[in-house]
Every structure is written in structure tokens, then in C-alpha cells.
Motif scaffolding. Structure first.
Motif, short mmCIF file in Angstrom:
data_model
loop_
_atom_site.label_atom_id
_atom_site.label_comp_id
_atom_site.label_asym_id
_atom_site.label_seq_id
_atom_site.Cartn_x
_atom_site.Cartn_y
_atom_site.Cartn_z
N ALA A 57 44.11 24.96 20.27
CA ALA A 57 42.93 25.48 20.98
C ALA A 57 43.22 25.93 22.40
O ALA A 57 42.46 26.70 22.98
CB ALA A 57 41.83 24.41 20.99
N ALA A 58 44.32 25.46 22.97
CA ALA A 58 44.61 25.79 24.38
C ALA A 58 45.21 27.19 24.53
O ALA A 58 45.34 27.67 25.66
CB ALA A 58 45.57 24.77 24.97
N LEU A 59 45.56 27.85 23.44
CA LEU A 59 46.26 29.14 23.56
C LEU A 59 45.45 30.17 24.33
O LEU A 59 45.97 30.85 25.23
CB LEU A 59 46.61 29.68 22.17
N THR A 60 44.18 30.34 23.98
CA THR A 60 43.37 31.35 24.65
C THR A 60 43.18 31.05 26.14
O THR A 60 43.38 31.94 26.99
CB THR A 60 42.01 31.51 23.96
N PRO A 61 42.82 29.81 26.53
CA PRO A 61 42.74 29.51 27.97
C PRO A 61 44.06 29.72 28.70
O PRO A 61 44.09 30.21 29.83
CB PRO A 61 42.31 28.04 28.00
N LEU A 62 45.18 29.38 28.05
CA LEU A 62 46.48 29.56 28.69
C LEU A 62 46.78 31.05 28.88
O LEU A 62 47.35 31.45 29.91
CB LEU A 62 47.58 28.90 27.86
N ALA A 63 46.39 31.87 27.91
CA ALA A 63 46.58 33.31 28.06
C ALA A 63 45.77 33.84 29.23
O ALA A 63 46.23 34.70 30.00
CB ALA A 63 46.19 34.03 26.77
N LEU A 64 44.55 33.32 29.42
CA LEU A 64 43.72 33.74 30.56
C LEU A 64 44.33 33.30 31.89
O LEU A 64 44.27 34.03 32.89
CB LEU A 64 42.32 33.17 30.41
N VAL A 65 44.95 32.11 31.90
CA VAL A 65 45.64 31.65 33.11
C VAL A 65 46.77 32.61 33.47
O VAL A 65 46.99 32.94 34.65
CB VAL A 65 46.16 30.22 32.93
N LEU A 66 47.50 33.06 32.46
CA LEU A 66 48.61 33.99 32.72
C LEU A 66 48.09 35.32 33.26
O LEU A 66 48.72 35.92 34.15
CB LEU A 66 49.40 34.23 31.44
N LEU A 67 46.96 35.79 32.76
CA LEU A 67 46.38 37.02 33.31
C LEU A 67 45.96 36.84 34.76
O LEU A 67 46.14 37.74 35.59
CB LEU A 67 45.17 37.44 32.47
N ALA A 68 45.42 35.67 35.08
CA ALA A 68 45.09 35.39 36.48
C ALA A 68 46.35 35.34 37.33
O ALA A 68 46.35 35.77 38.49
CB ALA A 68 44.33 34.07 36.58
N ALA A 69 47.44 34.84 36.75
CA ALA A 69 48.70 34.78 37.49
C ALA A 69 49.24 36.17 37.79
O ALA A 69 49.89 36.38 38.82
CB ALA A 69 49.73 33.97 36.71
N VAL A 70 48.97 37.14 36.91
CA VAL A 70 49.40 38.53 37.16
C VAL A 70 48.79 39.02 38.47
O VAL A 70 49.47 39.64 39.30
CB VAL A 70 48.99 39.44 35.99
N ALA A 71 47.50 38.76 38.66
CA ALA A 71 46.86 39.17 39.91
C ALA A 71 47.39 38.37 41.08
O ALA A 71 47.58 38.91 42.19
CB ALA A 71 45.34 38.99 39.79
N ALA A 72 47.69 37.09 40.86
CA ALA A 72 48.13 36.23 41.96
C ALA A 72 49.48 36.66 42.51
O ALA A 72 49.72 36.58 43.72
CB ALA A 72 48.19 34.78 41.49
N VAL A 73 50.39 37.13 41.64
CA VAL A 73 51.73 37.45 42.12
C VAL A 73 51.71 38.65 43.07
O VAL A 73 52.63 38.81 43.89
CB VAL A 73 52.71 37.74 40.96
N PHE A 74 50.67 39.48 42.99
CA PHE A 74 50.56 40.61 43.91
C PHE A 74 49.84 40.22 45.20
O PHE A 74 49.84 40.99 46.16
CB PHE A 74 49.81 41.76 43.25
N ALA A 75 49.24 39.04 45.22
CA ALA A 75 48.40 38.68 46.35
C ALA A 75 49.01 37.61 47.26
O ALA A 75 48.55 37.45 48.39
CB ALA A 75 47.03 38.19 45.86
N VAL A 76 50.02 36.89 46.79
CA VAL A 76 50.55 35.77 47.57
C VAL A 76 52.03 35.98 47.87
O VAL A 76 52.70 36.79 47.23
CB VAL A 76 50.35 34.43 46.83
N ARG A 77 52.51 35.21 48.83
CA ARG A 77 53.91 35.28 49.24
C ARG A 77 54.41 33.89 49.57
O ARG A 77 53.64 32.94 49.66
CB ARG A 77 54.08 36.19 50.47
N GLY A 78 55.72 33.80 49.78
CA GLY A 78 56.32 32.57 50.27
C GLY A 78 56.09 31.38 49.37
O GLY A 78 56.25 31.43 48.15
N LEU A 79 55.66 30.27 49.96
CA LEU A 79 55.46 29.02 49.22
C LEU A 79 54.41 29.18 48.14
O LEU A 79 54.54 28.62 47.04
CB LEU A 79 55.04 27.91 50.20
N ALA A 80 53.35 29.94 48.41
CA ALA A 80 52.30 30.14 47.41
C ALA A 80 52.86 30.82 46.16
O ALA A 80 52.45 30.51 45.04
CB ALA A 80 51.17 30.97 48.00
N LEU A 81 53.80 31.72 46.34
CA LEU A 81 54.40 32.40 45.19
C LEU A 81 55.20 31.41 44.35
O LEU A 81 55.21 31.48 43.12
CB LEU A 81 55.29 33.55 45.67
#
Length: 221
Positions: free
Chosen positions: A65-89
């Protein structure tokens, strides 16, 4: 000026390349996890002793059951990698690595140990009087998940190893103060400036044409 601008653009492209690579890997991993969650992992045949056997196709969204939520987390991570730097990355890298491990667990269990009839009965929500008489495992969805896990782990490695100055979006998304600071630093290091960089240098009180003027004066002398 055109040649310097071209070189500056190429440098910016090289700086953004690790971020883009990681984003593509994360998107691939999310797509594979989502596709697997829509596929049948286990087929359970059950009987309650009163009628014909019941057949339940248990999709990944039910079996794992966790597959769909985990896929959504990965999509959120796509946006995050363009928005953060340094330690946050690096924190993002740790999060996506944890997501990969969590997604891999049910896939590995299914491929190595098969499907437990009691687990199948619980997932299928069978009545108490019914019992599972046979289970059939489909390995392809689990294999897709492991492929996504590999892509996500590769993205985590890329993010962890990305230097701070090569992370985030293009400098045009930076705050004006950050752009002026970067322009001043490039001017001090005699790095080629793009057209945008020249405007930022002027905002910072630097004259990007000073070196050119000095070179022309030396040539005339």
C-alpha cells in the motif's frame, strides 16, 4: 562579449547538469513505482465452502500500500532538488534513499519468499469462514519496483555528491542580493560574465568593462 556569454552559458549548463540528472532519475523511479502499484502482484483463490471459488487480483496499491505515497514523495523530491542547496540537498538525498529502501522491502519479500496465504486473505478482506486455497505471484511488478529503486538510489548518490555551487535553479531565480554577490565573486576571479551577470555586476557597483578598457589602453601604448 558574445564568446564570453556563450562560455558562461555552457558553465551554467554544466553546473545544473547533476541536478537535472537527479531529477530525471527521481521521475523515472516515481513512474516505475506508480506503474507497479497499478499492476497485479498476487492472485488469490479462496473458498468459503458454500459457493464457487473466489478469485482476487491484488494490485500493488493493495499488496504494498505504500507504493503510491512513496511515488508522490519522489515527485515532491523532484521539485525540491531544484529549490534547495547545500545541507538541505543532502537531506533530500537521505530522504529519497530511505524511500528507495522502503519501496524495495515488499518487492524483495515477494520475489524471495512468495506470497503468504494469510497475508493474501487479509489484503483481499475475505470473510472469516473463507480460506485461501491457492496464490499466484506475478514477478514483473516487483521487478519494476526494484528498477525504480535502483534509479532512486542513483539519484540519491548524485544529489549527495553535488557541490553546493552546482545545485538549485539557474541564477536568474536567485534573490537580487545573492546574484550581486555571485557577480562580484566572478569579477574578482576574472570569470567570464553572461549578459545577466554583467547587469548584476553593475548592480553590485562593479564595472565589468574595466579589464577590457585596461587591455585596450595597454595595446595602444
Amino acid at each position: 562579449m558574445t564568446e564570453d556569454t556563450h562560455r558562461a552559458g555552457e558553465g551554467a549548463g554544466r553546473r545544473r547538469r547533476p541536478t537535472v540528472t537527479a531529477a530525471l532519475l527521481l521521475a523515472l523511479g516515481a513512474a516505475l513505482l506508480w506503474a507497479s502499484s497499478r499492476m497485479t502482484w498476487v492472485t488469490a483463490v479462496s473458498s468459503d465452502g458454500l459457493g464457487i471459488d473466489r478469485v482476487d487480483d491484488l494490485e500493488g496499491g493493495r499488496w504494498a500500500a505504500a507504493l503510491t505515497p512513496l511515488a508522490l514523495v519522489l515527485l515532491a523530491a523532484v521539485a525540491a532538488v531544484f529549490a534547495v542547496r547545500g545541507l538541505a540537498l543532502r537531506l533530500v538525498a537521505l530522504v529519497v534513499a530511505a524511500v528507495a529502501v522502503a519501496a524495495a522491502i515488499p518487492a524483495v519479500r515477494l520475489l524471495t519468499g512468495g506470497a503468504d496465504p494469510e497475508d493474501a486473505a487479509g489484503v483481499a478482506e475475505l470473510p472469516d469462514r473463507a480460506s485461501v486455497t491457492a496464490v499466484e505471484v506475478s514477478p514483473l511488478p516487483a521487478i519494476l519496483v526494484l528498477g525504480g529503486v535502483v534509479a532512486v538510489l542513483a539519484a540519491a548518490v548524485v544529489l549527495w555528491r553535488t557541490p553546493r555551487e552546482q545545485a538549485g535553479l539557474s541564477s536568474k531565480y536567485d534573490a537580487p542580493a545573492a546574484r550581486r554577490e555571485a557577480a562580484t565573486r566572478r569579477a574578482e576571479n576574472d570569470e567570464p560574465l553572461s549578459e545577466r551577470g554583467m547587469w548584476d555586476a553593475l548592480d553590485a557597483g562593479e564595472d565589468p568593462t574595466d579589464d577590457a578598457g585596461e587591455d585596450d589602453s595597454d595595446t595602444r601604448r
